[in-house]
Write a protein that holds these residues in place. Structure first.
Motif, PDB file in Angstrom:
ATOM      1  N   LEU A 107     -12.043   1.198 -10.081  1.00 21.39           N
ATOM      2  CA  LEU A 107     -10.919   1.085 -11.001  1.00 21.39           C
ATOM      3  C   LEU A 107     -11.297  -0.084 -11.907  1.00 21.39           C
ATOM      4  CD1 LEU A 107      -7.935   2.050 -11.416  1.00 21.39           C
ATOM      5  CD2 LEU A 107      -7.268   0.372  -9.720  1.00 21.39           C
ATOM      6  N   THR A 108     -11.502   0.186 -13.204  1.00 16.57           N
ATOM      7  CA  THR A 108     -12.022  -0.845 -14.106  1.00 16.57           C
ATOM      8  C   THR A 108     -10.984  -1.276 -15.138  1.00 16.57           C
ATOM      9  OG1 THR A 108     -14.184   0.203 -13.919  1.00 16.57           O
ATOM     10  CG2 THR A 108     -13.938  -1.387 -15.698  1.00 16.57           C
ATOM     11  N   CYS A 109     -10.860  -2.587 -15.361  1.00 13.72           N
ATOM     12  CA  CYS A 109      -9.962  -3.104 -16.388  1.00 13.72           C
ATOM     13  C   CYS A 109     -10.671  -3.072 -17.736  1.00 13.72           C
ATOM     14  CB  CYS A 109      -9.506  -4.528 -16.069  1.00 13.72           C
ATOM     15  SG  CYS A 109      -8.511  -5.231 -17.404  1.00 13.72           S
ATOM     16  N   GLU A 110     -10.055  -2.421 -18.728  1.00 13.11           N
ATOM     17  CA  GLU A 110     -10.680  -2.280 -20.046  1.00 13.11           C
ATOM     18  C   GLU A 110     -10.654  -3.578 -20.835  1.00 13.11           C
ATOM     19  OE1 GLU A 110     -11.507   1.424 -21.354  1.00 13.11           O
ATOM     20  OE2 GLU A 110      -9.388   2.019 -21.406  1.00 13.11           O
ATOM     21  N   CYS A 112     -10.647  -7.152 -19.273  1.00 16.78           N
ATOM     22  CA  CYS A 112     -11.471  -8.229 -18.720  1.00 16.78           C
ATOM     23  C   CYS A 112     -12.677  -7.717 -17.936  1.00 16.78           C
ATOM     24  CB  CYS A 112     -10.633  -9.150 -17.843  1.00 16.78           C
ATOM     25  SG  CYS A 112     -10.060  -8.356 -16.335  1.00 16.78           S
ATOM     26  N   GLY A 113     -12.730  -6.413 -17.678  1.00 15.28           N
ATOM     27  CA  GLY A 113     -13.892  -5.855 -16.984  1.00 15.28           C
ATOM     28  C   GLY A 113     -13.835  -5.972 -15.472  1.00 15.28           C
ATOM     29  N   GLU A 114     -12.744  -6.488 -14.954  1.00 14.30           N
ATOM     30  CA  GLU A 114     -12.613  -6.586 -13.492  1.00 14.30           C
ATOM     31  C   GLU A 114     -12.758  -5.197 -12.868  1.00 14.30           C
ATOM     32  OE1 GLU A 114      -9.293  -8.588 -10.723  1.00 14.30           O
ATOM     33  OE2 GLU A 114      -8.816  -6.552 -11.350  1.00 14.30           O
ATOM     34  N   ILE A 115     -13.418  -5.130 -11.722  1.00 14.27           N
ATOM     35  CA  ILE A 115     -13.576  -3.850 -11.048  1.00 14.27           C
ATOM     36  C   ILE A 115     -12.994  -3.933  -9.648  1.00 14.27           C
ATOM     37  CG2 ILE A 115     -15.236  -2.172 -10.134  1.00 14.27           C
ATOM     38  CD1 ILE A 115     -17.115  -2.880 -12.388  1.00 14.27           C
ATOM     39  N   VAL A 116     -12.129  -2.986  -9.334  1.00 11.27           N
ATOM     40  CA  VAL A 116     -11.581  -2.895  -7.981  1.00 11.27           C
ATOM     41  C   VAL A 116     -12.266  -1.714  -7.311  1.00 11.27           C
ATOM     42  CG1 VAL A 116      -9.503  -2.406  -6.620  1.00 11.27           C
ATOM     43  CG2 VAL A 116      -9.339  -3.845  -8.670  1.00 11.27           C
ATOM     44  N   GLU A 117     -12.707  -1.915  -6.083  1.00 13.15           N
ATOM     45  CA  GLU A 117     -13.326  -0.822  -5.333  1.00 13.15           C
ATOM     46  C   GLU A 117     -12.260  -0.173  -4.465  1.00 13.15           C
ATOM     47  OE1 GLU A 117     -16.547  -2.531  -3.142  1.00 13.15           O
ATOM     48  OE2 GLU A 117     -17.831  -2.554  -4.919  1.00 13.15           O
ATOM     49  N   PHE A 118     -12.281   1.124  -4.424  1.00  6.75           N
ATOM     50  CA  PHE A 118     -11.336   1.800  -3.536  1.00  6.75           C
ATOM     51  C   PHE A 118     -11.958   3.043  -2.949  1.00  6.75           C
ATOM     52  CE2 PHE A 118     -10.124   5.649  -5.824  1.00  6.75           C
ATOM     53  CZ  PHE A 118     -10.506   5.361  -7.126  1.00  6.75           C
ATOM     54  N   GLU A 119     -11.377   3.476  -1.851  1.00 11.42           N
ATOM     55  CA  GLU A 119     -11.776   4.762  -1.286  1.00 11.42           C
ATOM     56  C   GLU A 119     -10.510   5.445  -0.839  1.00 11.42           C
ATOM     57  OE1 GLU A 119     -14.461   4.830   2.028  1.00 11.42           O
ATOM     58  OE2 GLU A 119     -14.620   7.005   1.871  1.00 11.42           O
ATOM     59  N   ASP A 120     -10.319   6.647  -1.309  1.00 10.70           N
ATOM     60  CA  ASP A 120      -9.111   7.378  -0.978  1.00 10.70           C
ATOM     61  C   ASP A 120      -9.500   8.717  -0.366  1.00 10.70           C
ATOM     62  OD1 ASP A 120      -5.909   7.550  -2.130  1.00 10.70           O
ATOM     63  OD2 ASP A 120      -6.920   9.411  -1.546  1.00 10.70           O
ATOM     64  N   LYS A 121      -9.168   8.865   0.896  1.00 13.74           N
ATOM     65  CA  LYS A 121      -9.554  10.077   1.644  1.00 13.74           C
ATOM     66  C   LYS A 121      -9.057  11.351   0.962  1.00 13.74           C
ATOM     67  CE  LYS A 121     -11.559   8.513   5.550  1.00 13.74           C
ATOM     68  NZ  LYS A 121     -12.093   7.362   4.812  1.00 13.74           N
ATOM     69  N   GLU A 122      -7.862  11.285   0.400  1.00 15.06           N
ATOM     70  CA  GLU A 122      -7.262  12.459  -0.224  1.00 15.06           C
ATOM     71  C   GLU A 122      -8.050  12.852  -1.485  1.00 15.06           C
ATOM     72  OE1 GLU A 122      -5.258  14.354   1.076  1.00 15.06           O
ATOM     73  OE2 GLU A 122      -4.348  15.542  -0.528  1.00 15.06           O
ATOM     74  N   ILE A 123      -8.440  11.856  -2.297  1.00 11.78           N
ATOM     75  CA  ILE A 123      -9.238  12.146  -3.499  1.00 11.78           C
ATOM     76  C   ILE A 123     -10.597  12.719  -3.095  1.00 11.78           C
ATOM     77  CG2 ILE A 123     -10.445  11.093  -5.473  1.00 11.78           C
ATOM     78  CD1 ILE A 123      -8.084   9.173  -5.781  1.00 11.78           C
ATOM     79  N   GLU A 124     -11.190  12.147  -2.071  1.00 17.40           N
ATOM     80  CA  GLU A 124     -12.484  12.638  -1.583  1.00 17.40           C
ATOM     81  C   GLU A 124     -12.360  14.112  -1.173  1.00 17.40           C
ATOM     82  OE1 GLU A 124     -15.408  10.736  -1.364  1.00 17.40           O
ATOM     83  OE2 GLU A 124     -14.306   9.139  -2.373  1.00 17.40           O
ATOM     84  N   ARG A 125     -11.286  14.400  -0.465  1.00 20.06           N
ATOM     85  CA  ARG A 125     -11.070  15.765   0.029  1.00 20.06           C
ATOM     86  C   ARG A 125     -10.868  16.726  -1.146  1.00 20.06           C
ATOM     87  NH1 ARG A 125      -7.313  19.244   1.066  1.00 20.06           N
ATOM     88  NH2 ARG A 125      -5.629  17.958   0.245  1.00 20.06           N
ATOM     89  N   LEU A 126     -10.071  16.308  -2.123  1.00 16.99           N
ATOM     90  CA  LEU A 126      -9.802  17.166  -3.281  1.00 16.99           C
ATOM     91  C   LEU A 126     -11.081  17.429  -4.083  1.00 16.99           C
ATOM     92  CD1 LEU A 126      -6.390  15.690  -4.480  1.00 16.99           C
ATOM     93  CD2 LEU A 126      -6.786  17.983  -3.544  1.00 16.99           C
ATOM     94  N   GLN A 127     -11.941  16.429  -4.157  1.00 11.80           N
ATOM     95  CA  GLN A 127     -13.202  16.621  -4.897  1.00 11.80           C
ATOM     96  C   GLN A 127     -14.071  17.683  -4.213  1.00 11.80           C
ATOM     97  OE1 GLN A 127     -14.181  12.486  -7.146  1.00 11.80           O
ATOM     98  NE2 GLN A 127     -14.351  12.440  -4.942  1.00 11.80           N
ATOM     99  N   ARG A 140     -22.959  14.350  -4.626  1.00 14.90           N
ATOM    100  CA  ARG A 140     -22.426  13.020  -4.943  1.00 14.90           C
ATOM    101  C   ARG A 140     -21.427  13.122  -6.079  1.00 14.90           C
ATOM    102  NH1 ARG A 140     -27.348  10.311  -8.370  1.00 14.90           N
ATOM    103  NH2 ARG A 140     -28.228  12.261  -9.093  1.00 14.90           N
ATOM    104  N   HIS A 141     -20.722  12.056  -6.301  1.00 19.35           N
ATOM    105  CA  HIS A 141     -19.802  12.022  -7.422  1.00 19.35           C
ATOM    106  C   HIS A 141     -19.679  10.595  -7.909  1.00 19.35           C
ATOM    107  CE1 HIS A 141     -16.923  10.928  -4.171  1.00 19.35           C
ATOM    108  NE2 HIS A 141     -16.484  10.108  -5.123  1.00 19.35           N
ATOM    109  N   PHE A 142     -19.237  10.456  -9.115  1.00 16.85           N
ATOM    110  CA  PHE A 142     -19.005   9.130  -9.672  1.00 16.85           C
ATOM    111  C   PHE A 142     -17.619   9.153 -10.271  1.00 16.85           C
ATOM    112  CE2 PHE A 142     -19.005   5.705 -12.624  1.00 16.85           C
ATOM    113  CZ  PHE A 142     -19.839   4.746 -12.065  1.00 16.85           C
ATOM    114  N   LEU A 143     -16.708   8.400  -9.699  1.00 23.56           N
ATOM    115  CA  LEU A 143     -15.332   8.400 -10.189  1.00 23.56           C
ATOM    116  C   LEU A 143     -14.943   7.014 -10.656  1.00 23.56           C
ATOM    117  CD1 LEU A 143     -12.557   9.864 -10.480  1.00 23.56           C
ATOM    118  CD2 LEU A 143     -12.048   9.062  -8.185  1.00 23.56           C
ATOM    119  N   GLU A 144     -14.510   6.929 -11.890  1.00 22.66           N
ATOM    120  CA  GLU A 144     -14.046   5.649 -12.420  1.00 22.66           C
ATOM    121  C   GLU A 144     -12.701   5.841 -13.087  1.00 22.66           C
ATOM    122  OE1 GLU A 144     -16.169   3.975 -15.779  1.00 22.66           O
ATOM    123  OE2 GLU A 144     -15.628   1.961 -15.150  1.00 22.66           O
ATOM    124  N   LEU A 145     -11.711   5.103 -12.634  1.00 20.77           N
ATOM    125  CA  LEU A 145     -10.407   5.108 -13.283  1.00 20.77           C
ATOM    126  C   LEU A 145     -10.371   3.863 -14.152  1.00 20.77           C
ATOM    127  CD1 LEU A 145      -8.148   5.895 -10.191  1.00 20.77           C
ATOM    128  CD2 LEU A 145      -9.185   7.507 -11.777  1.00 20.77           C
TER     129      LEU A 145
END
Ligand SMILES: [Zn+2]
Ligand SMILES: [Zn+2]
Length: 163
Positions: A107-110, A112-127, A140-145
């Motif tokens: 999850l990237t801030c447009e 300041c550029g801060e990046i938060v790392e996350f893992e969401d089982k539901e998103i993984e499953r949907l992908q 593999r996948h690359f997901l950036e919000l």
């Protein structure tokens, strides 16, 4: 993440991988490239090229900015680092070490550029489900919000009301 807990085997392994990529392009492992590799191994979390250069200089390295920029694609190809965001600006682009990296999305801030790392089982499953629907087996996948972090949102409000 390439942390401080890395061992010697790991350092040798990354050097070998980089050497392989370089030799494919008829390039040699120079002192400067070694310095860059060393600096990369000391980076924590997500870093810009400027962060990397600061690290390099603090180790007494002499490689210049353009040398570092030219080394980035080789480091990516050698699977030593990967892009941590899809920033269009070269200066703001952040990278992260690949070794011992557990899977996560960003999850990237447009602002300041801060990046938060996350893992969401539901998103993984949907992908996986989407891939399956189209007959794909996901490798593999690359997901950036992208958005604006809380701190930057507060700053915008402060500026607007002139606090
Ligand atoms: Zn921000
Ligand atoms: Zn990350």
């Amino acid at each position: 993440m390439l942390g401080s807990g890395r061992n010697k085997d790991f350092a040798m392994d990354t050097e070998k991988r980089l050497q392989k990529v370089l030799s494919r392009r008829n390039l040699r492992m120079t002192t400067e490239r070694q310095e860059i590799l060393e600096a990369v191994s000391r980076m924590q979390n997500h870093f810009t090229v400027s962060d990397l250069i600061r690290q390099l200089k603090s180790n007494g390295g002499t490689a210049g900015r353009s040398t570092v920029y030219r080394a980035i694609p080789h480091l990516i190809e050698a699977k030593i680092i990967r892009r941590a965001s899809m920033s269009c600006s070269k200066e703001e682009q952040r990278y992260e070490g690949i070794n011992s990296l557990h899977h996560h999305d960003h999850l990237t801030c447009e602002m300041c550029g801060e990046i938060v790392e996350f893992e969401d089982k539901e998103i993984e499953r949907l992908q996986r489900q989407v891939a399956q629907k189209y007959g794909y087996r996901l490798t593999r996948h690359f997901l950036e919000l992208r958005g604006i972090c809380k701190k930057c949102q507060d700053k915008i409000i402060e500026e607007a009301v002139g606090v």
